[in-house]
Every structure is written in C-alpha cells, then in structure tokens.
Scaffold this motif. Structure first.
Motif, mmCIF file in Angstrom:
data_model
loop_
_atom_site.group_PDB
_atom_site.id
_atom_site.type_symbol
_atom_site.label_atom_id
_atom_site.label_comp_id
_atom_site.label_asym_id
_atom_site.label_seq_id
_atom_site.Cartn_x
_atom_site.Cartn_y
_atom_site.Cartn_z
ATOM 1 N N VAL A 42 0.850 -1.181 0.000
ATOM 2 C CA VAL A 42 0.000 0.000 0.000
ATOM 3 C C VAL A 42 0.892 1.240 0.000
ATOM 4 C CG1 VAL A 42 -1.920 1.165 1.125
ATOM 5 C CG2 VAL A 42 -1.665 -1.297 1.376
ATOM 6 N N GLN A 43 0.573 2.194 -0.871
ATOM 7 C CA GLN A 43 1.389 3.397 -1.005
ATOM 8 C C GLN A 43 0.506 4.640 -0.980
ATOM 9 O OE1 GLN A 43 3.488 2.788 -4.712
ATOM 10 N NE2 GLN A 43 4.872 1.273 -3.831
ATOM 11 N N GLY A 44 1.037 5.743 -0.434
ATOM 12 C CA GLY A 44 0.284 6.984 -0.426
ATOM 13 C C GLY A 44 0.738 7.926 0.670
ATOM 14 N N PHE A 45 0.106 9.080 0.727
ATOM 15 C CA PHE A 45 0.437 10.120 1.696
ATOM 16 C C PHE A 45 0.310 9.607 3.130
ATOM 17 C CE2 PHE A 45 -1.356 13.435 4.517
ATOM 18 C CZ PHE A 45 -0.278 14.298 4.574
ATOM 19 N N GLU A 46 -0.804 8.942 3.434
ATOM 20 C CA GLU A 46 -1.010 8.474 4.812
ATOM 21 C C GLU A 46 -0.056 7.346 5.176
ATOM 22 O OE1 GLU A 46 -5.655 9.628 5.641
ATOM 23 O OE2 GLU A 46 -5.236 7.748 4.604
ATOM 24 N N ILE A 47 0.342 6.559 4.206
ATOM 25 C CA ILE A 47 1.298 5.481 4.462
ATOM 26 C C ILE A 47 2.651 6.085 4.846
ATOM 27 C CG2 ILE A 47 2.401 3.431 3.527
ATOM 28 C CD1 ILE A 47 -0.709 3.360 3.767
ATOM 29 N N ASP A 48 3.086 7.085 4.086
ATOM 30 C CA ASP A 48 4.360 7.738 4.399
ATOM 31 C C ASP A 48 4.299 8.489 5.719
ATOM 32 O OD1 ASP A 48 5.401 6.722 2.095
ATOM 33 O OD2 ASP A 48 5.467 8.622 0.989
ATOM 34 N N MET A 49 3.144 9.091 6.020
ATOM 35 C CA MET A 49 2.982 9.770 7.304
ATOM 36 C C MET A 49 3.060 8.771 8.449
ATOM 37 S SD MET A 49 2.735 13.056 7.416
ATOM 38 C CE MET A 49 1.941 13.247 9.015
ATOM 39 N N ALA A 50 2.419 7.627 8.304
ATOM 40 C CA ALA A 50 2.453 6.603 9.345
ATOM 41 C C ALA A 50 3.874 6.101 9.571
ATOM 42 C CB ALA A 50 1.533 5.436 8.966
ATOM 43 N N LYS A 51 4.623 5.942 8.506
ATOM 44 C CA LYS A 51 6.016 5.497 8.630
ATOM 45 C C LYS A 51 6.840 6.541 9.374
ATOM 46 C CE LYS A 51 6.148 2.685 4.402
ATOM 47 N NZ LYS A 51 6.691 2.574 3.026
ATOM 48 N N ALA A 52 6.637 7.814 9.016
ATOM 49 C CA ALA A 52 7.385 8.900 9.661
ATOM 50 C C ALA A 52 7.045 8.993 11.149
ATOM 51 C CB ALA A 52 7.091 10.225 8.962
ATOM 52 N N LEU A 53 5.770 8.855 11.483
ATOM 53 C CA LEU A 53 5.338 8.926 12.880
ATOM 54 C C LEU A 53 5.856 7.733 13.678
ATOM 55 C CD1 LEU A 53 1.659 10.120 12.320
ATOM 56 C CD2 LEU A 53 3.570 11.488 13.166
ATOM 57 N N THR A 54 5.893 6.575 13.033
ATOM 58 C CA THR A 54 6.419 5.376 13.699
ATOM 59 C C THR A 54 7.885 5.563 14.059
ATOM 60 O OG1 THR A 54 4.857 3.927 12.523
ATOM 61 C CG2 THR A 54 6.832 2.897 13.444
ATOM 62 N N LYS A 55 8.664 6.092 13.126
ATOM 63 C CA LYS A 55 10.091 6.333 13.378
ATOM 64 C C LYS A 55 10.268 7.371 14.486
ATOM 65 C CE LYS A 55 11.446 3.674 9.969
ATOM 66 N NZ LYS A 55 12.024 2.339 10.242
ATOM 67 N N GLU A 56 9.399 8.378 14.487
ATOM 68 C CA GLU A 56 9.482 9.439 15.495
ATOM 69 C C GLU A 56 9.193 8.888 16.889
ATOM 70 O OE1 GLU A 56 10.351 13.062 16.970
ATOM 71 O OE2 GLU A 56 10.493 12.540 14.831
ATOM 72 N N ILE A 57 8.279 7.945 16.987
ATOM 73 C CA ILE A 57 7.883 7.392 18.285
ATOM 74 C C ILE A 57 8.799 6.259 18.733
ATOM 75 C CG2 ILE A 57 6.052 6.139 19.513
ATOM 76 C CD1 ILE A 57 4.030 7.678 17.752
ATOM 77 N N LEU A 58 9.148 5.358 17.816
ATOM 78 C CA LEU A 58 9.894 4.159 18.181
ATOM 79 C C LEU A 58 11.376 4.204 17.816
ATOM 80 C CD1 LEU A 58 7.318 1.419 17.065
ATOM 81 C CD2 LEU A 58 7.611 2.434 19.332
ATOM 82 N N GLY A 59 11.779 5.203 17.050
ATOM 83 C CA GLY A 59 13.168 5.259 16.603
ATOM 84 C C GLY A 59 13.327 4.728 15.184
ATOM 85 N N LYS A 60 14.521 4.850 14.640
ATOM 86 C CA LYS A 60 14.762 4.525 13.232
ATOM 87 C C LYS A 60 14.504 3.062 12.892
ATOM 88 C CE LYS A 60 19.803 3.919 13.906
ATOM 89 N NZ LYS A 60 19.836 2.482 13.560
ATOM 90 N N ASP A 61 14.552 2.181 13.895
ATOM 91 C CA ASP A 61 14.299 0.761 13.651
ATOM 92 C C ASP A 61 12.850 0.361 13.924
ATOM 93 O OD1 ASP A 61 16.972 0.242 12.938
ATOM 94 O OD2 ASP A 61 17.547 0.070 15.055
ATOM 95 N N GLY A 62 12.016 1.329 14.242
ATOM 96 C CA GLY A 62 10.605 1.043 14.496
ATOM 97 C C GLY A 62 9.901 0.547 13.246
ATOM 98 N N LYS A 63 8.964 -0.370 13.427
ATOM 99 C CA LYS A 63 8.271 -0.974 12.293
ATOM 100 C C LYS A 63 6.813 -0.507 12.226
ATOM 101 C CE LYS A 63 11.082 -5.177 12.656
ATOM 102 N NZ LYS A 63 11.056 -6.645 12.902
ATOM 103 N N ALA A 64 6.382 -0.182 11.015
ATOM 104 C CA ALA A 64 4.989 0.173 10.771
ATOM 105 C C ALA A 64 4.331 -0.960 9.995
ATOM 106 C CB ALA A 64 4.893 1.476 9.982
#
Length: 279
Positions: free
Chosen positions: A66-88
């Motif tokens: 799945v690709q799109g604006f919300e997918i990229d936002m979710a990935k960015a938020l995941t990294k912000e919360i869990l760190g660079k190794d965080g998984k979405a």
C-alpha cells in the motif's frame, strides 16, 4: 474457479463475523491495555489504512504494497515514536470496518481519511488534524453539474461510500438529490462511469486522486464543507494519543510533513499545495 469464489466468500464471511463480534458490547478489547507501552515493547505500530484511495493509500498490484500520503505519514510517525528501527505494519480498512477493527485490537490506530466529527468522537479519540480536506464532487467532463447546488435538481443521483459522513452532508447541501451508497470508492467510481449517478462525492483530496487516474473526470465547484482528518485511537488511550500529537508536531517542524505532502500532492492539478503546507 468455483473453489476460488467459494474461498473468497468464506473469507468475506469470516471478516464480517470478526467485525460484527468486535462491535458487540460497549467495552473495547483495548480498554484495559496500554497501547503505547505494548508498541514500544514490540517495536511496532499497527495502522489501519485505506488500500483503495489514490494519493492517500492504494494497493500497488505489482508489489502488493500500500502506497500513499497516509502510508508515508504513518512510517514517519512510527520512526518518530519508536526510533529509526521502528516498524509500521499496515492493515487495509474501509469506512465501515475501521472503528470495529480498532476497538477489537486488530489495529493500534487509524490513519485512513477519517474526518474528525462529534459523532465519531463518541467512539474514538482523535489527534489534532494532519490534513485539512473539504467535501467536493467529481463529475464527467462536460457534465451540466458544476457545483453542489446543481445536485439539488430533481432526480440527480449522487454516489457515495457507506460509513462516510459525505452522504450525510449531501442531505444538508442538496436535500432533493438521491444518494446511492457503495461499499468502497472503487465501486463508487465504477458506478459513476457506468452512469448510475451524475456525480460522486467525498473529500476533495480523494477526488483529486480519482481524477489523476481518470482524466475524463474532474473535480468541480470547490469545497463546500471542512473535513479535518485526524488519527483515531481507542478511547482511554490518552498516552498514545498525546505521543502521536507530539510526533505530528515534530514531523511538521522538521519539514518531513511538507516533503511528504509535496511528494503526493505537489503536482496534482487543482490542489493548493501552498495552502496546505505546515510550518
């Protein structure tokens, strides 16, 4: 072939059963859990996303991602919360299934073109808005319908999606129009193309995505409502909601938000990218 359709039918029935069971009762499966703490332990956030909505969340049949604006936002938020190794992790949802799946614990948060409304706030808690959409209409090029007012003409059929607040708004802005509700945007667009309706209505960002893929159809009349999208979490998950809000502020401040917005909407005809930018 019969086996294939029998399997699909069984899978659909099982999904509906899961959603129905999760809707029963007033207490959700997550109410006694600390979702943020669990996500930190697992180093994973599971997101409910759209998989049928161009620009926001659309399944790529080539790689099944799945690709799109919300997918990229979710990935960015995941990294912000869990760190660079965080998984979405992404779970496709529809307007009908997203809240039941959230309350049943199948997903941790919904980022799926979900407008913040008082009615929905009775079921879920929202973060601050991450995308300021507005309801509009999509019509075939050359259509005599140029705005929502034209839909009010007797006999006009408007297509919408079950579970969205767009169909309810039509009752306010075009009370004489007839509304035909479909299960998802793909079916609604197919219905528009086959002449089952004169217009399709939902949020402008979604409609712009449809027009990009279908040049013979255009968004007309501008927006006639305000539809701020928020990330939904289960009620009582205040720590998780607050952490998401903090992450949203961070990706806006460091420019990540604007980069993602420009990637998906910067070249979309009719979309005002400059107006939507966050500082």
């Amino acid at each position: 072939m019969k086996r294939k359709w029998r399997f699909i039918g069984m899978l659909t029935a099982l999904t509906l059963l899961l959603v129905t069971m999760s809707s029963c009762g007033t207490k959700s499966a997550l109410s006694d859990q600390n979702v943020l703490q669990n996500d930190i332990k697992s180093n994973t956030i599971t997101w409910g996303v759209k998989a049928d909505t161009k620009l926001f969340g659309l399944m790529d049949i080539k790689n099944s991602k799945v690709q799109g604006f919300e997918i990229d936002m979710a990935k960015a938020l995941t990294k912000e919360i869990l760190g660079k190794d965080g998984k979405a992790v992404f779970v496709p949802v529809t307007s009908q299934t997203r809240v039941p799946l959230l309350r049943n614990g199948n997903i941790d948060a919904i980022i799926a073109t979900m407008t913040i409304t008082p009615e929905r706030e009775k079921q879920v808690d929202f973060t601050k808005s991450y995308f300021n959409a507005g309801q509009a209409i999509l019509v075939k090029k050359g259509s005599p319908i140029h705005s929502v007012k034209d839909l009010n003409k007797k006999g006009a059929v408007v297509l919408g999606v079950t579970g969205s607040n767009s169909v309810q708004n039509i009752g306010t802005y075009a009370p004489k129009a007839k509304v035909l509700q479909l299960s998802d945007y793909a079916q609604a667009l197919t219905a528009l193309k086959s002449g089952q309706g004169q217009a399709l209505t939902t949020d402008n960002g979604i409609l712009f995505g449809m027009s990009v893929e279908n040049p013979g159809y255009v968004v007309v009349g501008g927006s006639f409502t305000k539809e701020p999208y928020g990330i939904a979490v289960d009620q009582g998950q205040t720590k998780f909601k607050n952490r998401l809000n903090k992450a949203l502020r961070a990706v806006e401040k460091d420019g990540t938000y604007n980069k993602i917005l420009k990637k998906w909407f910067g070249n979309v005809k009719g979309f005002n990218y400059e107006e939507m930018k966050r500082s």
